[in-house]
Design a protein around this motif. Structure first.
Motif, PDB file in Angstrom:
ATOM      1  N   MET A  57       0.864  -1.184   0.000  1.00  0.00           N
ATOM      2  CA  MET A  57       0.000   0.000   0.000  1.00  0.00           C
ATOM      3  C   MET A  57       0.899   1.231   0.000  1.00  0.00           C
ATOM      4  N   THR A  58       0.828   2.007  -1.066  1.00  0.00           N
ATOM      5  CA  THR A  58       1.681   3.193  -1.179  1.00  0.00           C
ATOM      6  C   THR A  58       1.136   4.334  -0.323  1.00  0.00           C
ATOM      7  N   GLU A  61      -1.984   5.693  -1.814  1.00  0.00           N
ATOM      8  CA  GLU A  61      -3.159   4.869  -1.530  1.00  0.00           C
ATOM      9  C   GLU A  61      -3.665   5.111  -0.104  1.00  0.00           C
ATOM     10  N   GLN A  63      -3.408   8.011   1.425  1.00  0.00           N
ATOM     11  CA  GLN A  63      -4.093   9.299   1.308  1.00  0.00           C
ATOM     12  C   GLN A  63      -5.487   9.117   0.717  1.00  0.00           C
ATOM     13  N   GLU A  64      -5.606   8.288  -0.309  1.00  0.00           N
ATOM     14  CA  GLU A  64      -6.907   8.055  -0.936  1.00  0.00           C
ATOM     15  C   GLU A  64      -7.883   7.415   0.057  1.00  0.00           C
ATOM     16  N   ALA A  65      -7.390   6.478   0.869  1.00  0.00           N
ATOM     17  CA  ALA A  65      -8.242   5.831   1.866  1.00  0.00           C
ATOM     18  C   ALA A  65      -8.716   6.837   2.918  1.00  0.00           C
ATOM     19  N   GLU A  68     -11.440   8.935   1.290  1.00  0.00           N
ATOM     20  CA  GLU A  68     -12.689   8.168   1.192  1.00  0.00           C
ATOM     21  C   GLU A  68     -13.383   8.048   2.536  1.00  0.00           C
ATOM     22  N   SER A  90       0.803  13.284  -4.752  1.00  0.00           N
ATOM     23  CA  SER A  90       0.568  13.299  -3.310  1.00  0.00           C
ATOM     24  C   SER A  90       0.191  14.702  -2.832  1.00  0.00           C
TER      25      SER A  90
END
Length: 124
Positions: A57-58, A61, A63-65, A68, A90
């Motif tokens: 998990m980068t 990813e 940040q996206e989580a 959300e 980012s």
């Protein structure tokens, strides 16, 4: 003030935890983005120091989580790889700043203070 550090390199996590403690911050360290995200049910930190390049998990990813989930907190990207595209993505995703490893102690303290006191936070 609680600072979360997410980095897959154990030596980086230990060094940052020691540095943050010396600067009178409470540090919580996590080896993976998933481990950090799981911890949010207990407590959202005041600031997140996030490695961009991690296996499984980068940082982007993570940040996206967070987005959300509706969780807003100051994010300081820490990276040992100077990849302009990833850094730009980012920052566009809401990171306050990107710092290159190795980190300068004084710059880190200034960055944390600036990020924490100028970034909106969610109430979660």
């Amino acid at each position: 003030m609680r600072i979360a550090v997410v980095d897959d390199d154990a030596s980086i996590r230990r060094a940052l935890a020691r540095l943050l403690a010396a600067l009178d911050f409470e540090a919580a360290t996590f080896a993976t983005g998933a481990e950090f995200l799981d911890s949010l049910s207990d407590r959202v930190p005041d600031c997140l120091m996030l490695d961009l390049h991690m296996p499984s998990m980068t940082g982007l990813e993570v940040q996206e989580a967070l987005t959300e989930a509706g969780i807003e907190l100051p994010i300081i990207i820490i990276t040992g790889h100077d990849e302009p595209k990833a850094i730009r993505q980012s920052l566009e995703a809401g990171a306050a700043v990107c710092l290159s490893k190795p980190l300068d102690d004084e710059l880190l303290l200034e960055t944390i203070n600036t990020a924490v006191y100028s970034t909106p936070r969610s109430s979660k």
